[in-house]
Design a protein around this motif. Structure first.
Motif, PDB file in Angstrom:
ATOM      1  N   SER A 174       3.597  10.345  -7.059  1.00 37.97           N
ATOM      2  CA  SER A 174       3.271  11.467  -7.924  1.00 37.97           C
ATOM      3  C   SER A 174       4.662  11.544  -8.718  1.00 37.97           C
ATOM      4  N   GLY A 175       5.727  10.674  -8.471  1.00 39.32           N
ATOM      5  CA  GLY A 175       7.132  10.957  -8.992  1.00 39.32           C
ATOM      6  C   GLY A 175       7.923  11.928  -8.595  1.00 39.32           C
ATOM      7  N   SER A 176       7.562  12.954  -7.551  1.00 45.23           N
ATOM      8  CA  SER A 176       8.046  13.821  -6.959  1.00 45.23           C
ATOM      9  C   SER A 176       8.037  13.337  -5.506  1.00 45.23           C
ATOM     10  N   TYR A 177       9.407  13.617  -4.856  1.00 45.30           N
ATOM     11  CA  TYR A 177       9.439  13.301  -3.580  1.00 45.30           C
ATOM     12  C   TYR A 177      10.338  14.454  -2.881  1.00 45.30           C
ATOM     13  N   ILE A 215       9.855   4.814  -5.461  1.00 46.14           N
ATOM     14  CA  ILE A 215       9.579   3.435  -6.268  1.00 46.14           C
ATOM     15  C   ILE A 215       7.993   3.489  -5.774  1.00 46.14           C
ATOM     16  N   ASP A 216       7.196   3.014  -7.071  1.00 42.74           N
ATOM     17  CA  ASP A 216       5.723   3.091  -6.456  1.00 42.74           C
ATOM     18  C   ASP A 216       5.458   1.878  -6.010  1.00 42.74           C
ATOM     19  N   TRP A 217       3.889   1.485  -5.825  1.00 42.88           N
ATOM     20  CA  TRP A 217       3.661   0.373  -5.052  1.00 42.88           C
ATOM     21  C   TRP A 217       4.013  -1.028  -5.560  1.00 42.88           C
ATOM     22  N   SER A 218       3.963  -1.250  -6.753  1.00 42.69           N
ATOM     23  CA  SER A 218       4.314  -2.406  -7.568  1.00 42.69           C
ATOM     24  C   SER A 218       5.577  -2.535  -7.931  1.00 42.69           C
ATOM     25  N   GLY A 219       6.591  -1.202  -7.984  1.00 43.85           N
ATOM     26  CA  GLY A 219       7.887  -1.373  -8.624  1.00 43.85           C
ATOM     27  C   GLY A 219       7.884  -1.108 -10.004  1.00 43.85           C
ATOM     28  N   GLY A 220       6.645  -0.828 -10.315  1.00 44.25           N
ATOM     29  CA  GLY A 220       6.507  -0.523 -11.904  1.00 44.25           C
ATOM     30  C   GLY A 220       7.104   0.843 -12.218  1.00 44.25           C
ATOM     31  N   SER A 221       7.348   1.795 -11.406  1.00 44.61           N
ATOM     32  CA  SER A 221       7.981   3.247 -11.602  1.00 44.61           C
ATOM     33  C   SER A 221       8.751   3.495 -10.825  1.00 44.61           C
ATOM     34  N   ASN A 245       0.694  -1.125  -0.016  1.00 38.44           N
ATOM     35  CA  ASN A 245       0.005   0.114   0.098  1.00 38.44           C
ATOM     36  C   ASN A 245       0.953   1.210  -0.024  1.00 38.44           C
ATOM     37  N   TYR A 246       2.124   1.117   0.226  1.00 35.96           N
ATOM     38  CA  TYR A 246       3.105   2.326   0.286  1.00 35.96           C
ATOM     39  C   TYR A 246       4.164   2.616  -0.744  1.00 35.96           C
ATOM     40  N   VAL A 247       4.163   3.854  -1.021  1.00 37.80           N
ATOM     41  CA  VAL A 247       5.452   4.030  -1.988  1.00 37.80           C
ATOM     42  C   VAL A 247       6.554   4.327  -1.185  1.00 37.80           C
TER      43      VAL A 247
END
Length: 123
Positions: free
Chosen positions: A102-105, A50-56, A30-32
């Motif tokens: 969001s791609g921004s951290y 990294i996003d929830w699934s590792g796709g991004s 559930n977590y980025v």
């Protein structure tokens, strides 16, 4: 969610380290996730996310091509593979989590933090 980073150490320039961040308490997928670092006298900065699934995945420019972030949701762990290390990579590295992508951290956007692990790169 509770986070615990490990894997830091002392390495020569050009060497490699693999950091791990183990999560517990809530459903990890559930977590980025993000890795940040803080060098002495400097502000904490974003390294990789990294996003929830590792796709991004996302990286700060200074580590692109050298660092790789990945995750294993079954193991509740996120990794940071660091290759071609440089003395300027020396810092305390922290893992952090939030629920949205969001791609921004930036540090204020993360909800949960682990204790850091020291990475020292000697020249």
């Amino acid at each position: 969610v509770q986070l615990q980073a490990s894997g830091g150490g002392l390495v020569q320039a050009g060497g490699s380290l693999r950091l791990s961040c183990a999560a517990s308490g809530r459903t990890f997928s559930n977590y980025v996730m993000g890795w940040f670092r803080q060098a002495p006298g400097k502000e904490r900065e974003f390294v990789a996310g990294i996003d929830w699934s590792g796709g991004s995945t996302d990286y700060t420019d200074s580590v692109k091509g050298r660092f790789t972030i990945s995750r294993d949701n079954a193991m509740y762990t996120v990794y940071l593979q660091m290759n071609s290390l440089k003395p300027e990579d020396t810092a305390v590295y922290y893992c952090a989590a939030r629920t949205y992508y969001s791609g921004s951290y930036f540090p204020g956007s993360m909800d949960y933090w682990g204790k850091g692990t020291q990475v020292t790169v000697s020249s």
